[in-house]
Motif scaffolding. Structure first.
Motif, PDB file in Angstrom:
ATOM      1  N   TRP A  92       0.858  -1.173   0.000  1.00  0.00           N
ATOM      2  CA  TRP A  92       0.000   0.000   0.000  1.00  0.00           C
ATOM      3  C   TRP A  92       0.895   1.224   0.000  1.00  0.00           C
ATOM      4  CZ3 TRP A  92      -4.388   0.530  -1.943  1.00  0.00           C
ATOM      5  CH2 TRP A  92      -5.141   1.688  -1.751  1.00  0.00           C
ATOM      6  N   SER A  93       0.283   2.404  -0.151  1.00  0.00           N
ATOM      7  CA  SER A  93       1.045   3.645  -0.121  1.00  0.00           C
ATOM      8  C   SER A  93       0.384   4.641   0.812  1.00  0.00           C
ATOM      9  CB  SER A  93       1.150   4.248  -1.525  1.00  0.00           C
ATOM     10  OG  SER A  93       1.799   5.506  -1.469  1.00  0.00           O
ATOM     11  N   ASN A  97       1.414  12.469  -1.705  1.00  0.00           N
ATOM     12  CA  ASN A  97       1.494  12.897  -3.097  1.00  0.00           C
ATOM     13  C   ASN A  97       0.492  12.035  -3.877  1.00  0.00           C
ATOM     14  OD1 ASN A  97       2.164  12.848  -5.864  1.00  0.00           O
ATOM     15  ND2 ASN A  97       4.318  13.318  -5.465  1.00  0.00           N
ATOM     16  N   PRO A  98      -0.689  12.580  -4.231  1.00  0.00           N
ATOM     17  CA  PRO A  98      -1.729  11.752  -4.855  1.00  0.00           C
ATOM     18  C   PRO A  98      -1.285  11.068  -6.147  1.00  0.00           C
ATOM     19  CG  PRO A  98      -2.592  13.937  -4.320  1.00  0.00           C
ATOM     20  CD  PRO A  98      -1.115  13.968  -4.071  1.00  0.00           C
ATOM     21  N   ALA A  99      -0.585  11.791  -7.011  1.00  0.00           N
ATOM     22  CA  ALA A  99      -0.143  11.189  -8.276  1.00  0.00           C
ATOM     23  C   ALA A  99       0.909  10.110  -8.017  1.00  0.00           C
ATOM     24  CB  ALA A  99       0.411  12.262  -9.217  1.00  0.00           C
ATOM     25  N   GLY A 100       1.845  10.387  -7.113  1.00  0.00           N
ATOM     26  CA  GLY A 100       2.870   9.408  -6.778  1.00  0.00           C
ATOM     27  C   GLY A 100       2.276   8.151  -6.171  1.00  0.00           C
ATOM     28  N   LYS A 101       1.308   8.344  -5.260  1.00  0.00           N
ATOM     29  CA  LYS A 101       0.629   7.208  -4.627  1.00  0.00           C
ATOM     30  C   LYS A 101      -0.070   6.353  -5.674  1.00  0.00           C
ATOM     31  CE  LYS A 101      -2.879   6.251  -1.131  1.00  0.00           C
ATOM     32  NZ  LYS A 101      -3.625   6.831  -0.007  1.00  0.00           N
ATOM     33  N   SER A 106      -0.728   1.552  -8.903  1.00  0.00           N
ATOM     34  CA  SER A 106      -1.041   1.037 -10.250  1.00  0.00           C
ATOM     35  C   SER A 106       0.069   0.136 -10.776  1.00  0.00           C
ATOM     36  CB  SER A 106      -1.262   2.193 -11.224  1.00  0.00           C
ATOM     37  OG  SER A 106      -2.411   2.909 -10.884  1.00  0.00           O
ATOM     38  N   LEU A 107       1.314   0.574 -10.617  1.00  0.00           N
ATOM     39  CA  LEU A 107       2.448  -0.223 -11.076  1.00  0.00           C
ATOM     40  C   LEU A 107       2.442  -1.605 -10.435  1.00  0.00           C
ATOM     41  CD1 LEU A 107       5.247  -0.355 -12.588  1.00  0.00           C
ATOM     42  CD2 LEU A 107       6.233   0.376 -10.404  1.00  0.00           C
ATOM     43  N   LEU A 108       2.336  -1.647  -9.126  1.00  0.00           N
ATOM     44  CA  LEU A 108       2.408  -2.929  -8.418  1.00  0.00           C
ATOM     45  C   LEU A 108       1.164  -3.781  -8.650  1.00  0.00           C
ATOM     46  CD1 LEU A 108       4.087  -1.668  -5.146  1.00  0.00           C
ATOM     47  CD2 LEU A 108       5.127  -3.074  -6.919  1.00  0.00           C
ATOM     48  N   THR A 109      -0.003  -3.154  -8.740  1.00  0.00           N
ATOM     49  CA  THR A 109      -1.236  -3.904  -9.014  1.00  0.00           C
ATOM     50  C   THR A 109      -1.176  -4.542 -10.397  1.00  0.00           C
ATOM     51  OG1 THR A 109      -2.541  -2.483  -7.559  1.00  0.00           O
ATOM     52  CG2 THR A 109      -3.746  -3.735  -9.226  1.00  0.00           C
ATOM     53  N   ASN A 110      -0.777  -3.759 -11.393  1.00  0.00           N
ATOM     54  CA  ASN A 110      -0.679  -4.312 -12.754  1.00  0.00           C
ATOM     55  C   ASN A 110       0.354  -5.425 -12.833  1.00  0.00           C
ATOM     56  OD1 ASN A 110      -2.654  -2.624 -13.790  1.00  0.00           O
ATOM     57  ND2 ASN A 110      -1.200  -1.028 -14.327  1.00  0.00           N
ATOM     58  N   PHE A 111       1.491  -5.221 -12.186  1.00  0.00           N
ATOM     59  CA  PHE A 111       2.496  -6.274 -12.175  1.00  0.00           C
ATOM     60  C   PHE A 111       1.943  -7.532 -11.502  1.00  0.00           C
ATOM     61  CE2 PHE A 111       5.859  -8.520  -9.833  1.00  0.00           C
ATOM     62  CZ  PHE A 111       6.577  -9.008 -10.920  1.00  0.00           C
TER      63      PHE A 111
END
Length: 118
Positions: A92-93, A97-101, A106-111
């Motif tokens: 989780w994050s 920073n909303p965009a960074g979070k 998204s990166l980890l979920t897609n992976f």
């Protein structure tokens, strides 16, 4: 045996009473029977992962001051998973920073969606 949660954040101390609610709100592995390891930079994060057992969960901050970000740390986790056939830790994050979070999640979920189907 307790689970290990990495708290990657250059400012927020997970043991500070101000952040105690993080245990329920942000920990992807819960808070009972969990050992929290507070790391403040990408360098500390990488060194920890190279010399300790793979964690059960990771909470990412995006902005880690000078140097690589939490997004870079998330990419490093993916690289290690692929190179060493390691499980993707739950994540989780807590970044403000909303965009960074969103980018980290998204990166980890897609992976994870593709990696777990192999």
């Amino acid at each position: 045996m307790n689970k290990t949660l990495i708290w990657l954040d250059d400012e927020r101390n997970p043991n500070d009473p101000q952040w105690q609610a993080w245990q329920v709100r942000w920990s992807p592995i819960g808070h009972i029977g969990v050992d929290v390891v507070w790391l403040k930079s990408f360098k500390e994060f990488k060194l920890y992962l190279l010399s300790n057992p793979w964690p059960h969960g990771i909470c990412f901050d995006h902005d880690l001051g000078e140097g690589p970000s939490g997004y870079d740390a998330a990419k490093y986790v993916i690289d290690r998973c692929l190179e060493e056939n390691l499980p993707l830790p739950l994540f989780w994050s807590q970044s403000s920073n909303p965009a960074g979070k969103e980018n980290i999640i998204s990166l980890l979920t897609n992976f994870g969606n593709h990696y777990n189907k192999r």
